[in-house]
Design a protein around this motif. Structure first.
Motif, PDB file in Angstrom:
ATOM      1  N   LYS A   1       9.888  29.541 -64.268  1.00 19.57           N
ATOM      2  CA  LYS A   1      10.388  30.113 -63.020  1.00 19.57           C
ATOM      3  C   LYS A   1       9.410  29.731 -61.937  1.00 19.57           C
ATOM      4  N   LEU A   2       9.923  29.324 -60.812  1.00 19.26           N
ATOM      5  CA  LEU A   2       9.076  28.932 -59.700  1.00 19.26           C
ATOM      6  C   LEU A   2       8.602  30.187 -58.987  1.00 19.26           C
ATOM      7  N   ASP A   3       7.291  30.332 -58.858  1.00 18.61           N
ATOM      8  CA  ASP A   3       6.740  31.477 -58.144  1.00 18.61           C
ATOM      9  C   ASP A   3       6.667  31.084 -56.675  1.00 18.61           C
ATOM     10  N   ILE A   4       7.362  31.846 -55.839  1.00 20.58           N
ATOM     11  CA  ILE A   4       7.524  31.458 -54.444  1.00 20.58           C
ATOM     12  C   ILE A   4       6.492  32.154 -53.574  1.00 20.58           C
ATOM     13  N   THR A   5       5.898  31.406 -52.666  1.00 15.28           N
ATOM     14  CA  THR A   5       5.015  32.034 -51.681  1.00 15.28           C
ATOM     15  C   THR A   5       5.894  32.651 -50.605  1.00 15.28           C
TER      16      THR A   5
ATOM     17  N   GLY B   1      -0.995  27.542 -61.692  1.00 12.19           N
ATOM     18  CA  GLY B   1      -0.869  26.975 -60.350  1.00 12.19           C
ATOM     19  C   GLY B   1      -1.135  25.485 -60.409  1.00 12.19           C
ATOM     20  N   ILE B   2      -0.356  24.711 -59.692  1.00 12.81           N
ATOM     21  CA  ILE B   2      -0.544  23.260 -59.647  1.00 12.81           C
ATOM     22  C   ILE B   2      -0.759  22.855 -58.197  1.00 12.81           C
ATOM     23  N   VAL B   3      -1.895  22.213 -57.931  1.00 13.22           N
ATOM     24  CA  VAL B   3      -2.197  21.753 -56.574  1.00 13.22           C
ATOM     25  C   VAL B   3      -1.910  20.245 -56.534  1.00 13.22           C
TER      26      VAL B   3
ATOM     27  N   GLY C   1      15.261  32.182 -51.425  1.00 10.81           N
ATOM     28  CA  GLY C   1      15.956  33.447 -51.617  1.00 10.81           C
ATOM     29  C   GLY C   1      15.534  34.142 -52.889  1.00 10.81           C
ATOM     30  N   LYS C   2      15.946  33.648 -54.046  1.00  4.21           N
ATOM     31  CA  LYS C   2      15.563  34.271 -55.315  1.00  4.21           C
ATOM     32  C   LYS C   2      14.931  33.223 -56.218  1.00  4.21           C
ATOM     33  N   SER C   3      14.193  33.702 -57.225  1.00  8.88           N
ATOM     34  CA  SER C   3      13.540  32.748 -58.119  1.00  8.88           C
ATOM     35  C   SER C   3      14.591  32.122 -59.027  1.00  8.88           C
ATOM     36  N   GLN C   4      14.477  30.837 -59.217  1.00  2.00           N
ATOM     37  CA  GLN C   4      15.428  30.113 -60.045  1.00  2.00           C
ATOM     38  C   GLN C   4      14.700  29.527 -61.245  1.00  2.00           C
ATOM     39  N   LYS C   5      15.478  29.275 -62.302  1.00  2.00           N
ATOM     40  CA  LYS C   5      14.882  28.683 -63.497  1.00  2.00           C
ATOM     41  C   LYS C   5      14.830  27.172 -63.343  1.00  2.00           C
ATOM     42  N   TYR C   6      13.723  26.621 -63.787  1.00  2.00           N
ATOM     43  CA  TYR C   6      13.506  25.176 -63.746  1.00  2.00           C
ATOM     44  C   TYR C   6      13.102  24.715 -65.138  1.00  2.00           C
ATOM     45  N   THR C   7      13.246  23.435 -65.368  1.00  2.00           N
ATOM     46  CA  THR C   7      12.737  22.833 -66.594  1.00  2.00           C
ATOM     47  C   THR C   7      11.567  21.949 -66.193  1.00  2.00           C
ATOM     48  N   LEU C   8      10.433  22.165 -66.851  1.00  2.00           N
ATOM     49  CA  LEU C   8       9.225  21.399 -66.565  1.00  2.00           C
ATOM     50  C   LEU C   8       8.967  20.486 -67.745  1.00  2.00           C
TER      51      LEU C   8
END
Length: 134
Positions: A66-70, A129-131, A78-85
């Protein structure tokens, strides 16, 4: 006239330096070519080694995330969505894939040279976290 003479001397000196540099580069090029020829002629003598157990290839790993949104991005998503990494260690790639409606896919690929830092959260165990560059 002295200014003209000193200009000529500077030009002669520059031409001489360029000539020396050209010869130097030429000799380096010949040495490099010779070294390459020696390496390529020595290579066939070495039989290719079968892959040992230690040299196994690293398979591509895939994770549901899940993408953690700032706060600044909240209005966009809007809302957190599921992603595939997907992580391809040997290929040096990180792919973030988002499934959209109508079975469409939207993905971003990041190469290893664009990833600046990975930060493991000390508070939340499964948070990373990925920078990225820029």
């Amino acid at each position: 006239q002295t200014a003209g003479q000193s200009g000529e001397q500077e030009l002669e000196s520059l031409v001489l330096k360029l000539s020396v540099l050209k010869d130097f580069l030429s000799s380096i090029e010949k040495k490099a070519l010779k070294a390459l020829q020696e390496m390529s002629s020595a290579t066939p003598a070495i039989a290719p080694q079968p892959l040992s157990r230690k040299a196994k290839s690293i398979p591509v790993q895939t994770f549901e995330v899940k993408l953690d949104i700032t706060l600044g991005d909240l209005t966009k998503i809007g809302k957190s969505q599921k992603y595939t990494l997907s992580v391809d260690v040997e290929g040096g790639k990180l792919v973030v894939l988002k499934k959209q409606k109508d079975s469409q896919e939207d993905w971003n690929t990041f190469t290893h040279d664009k990833i600046r830092q990975l930060i493991k959260s000390q508070r939340v165990q499964n948070k990373l976290g990925i920078v990225f560059e820029k």
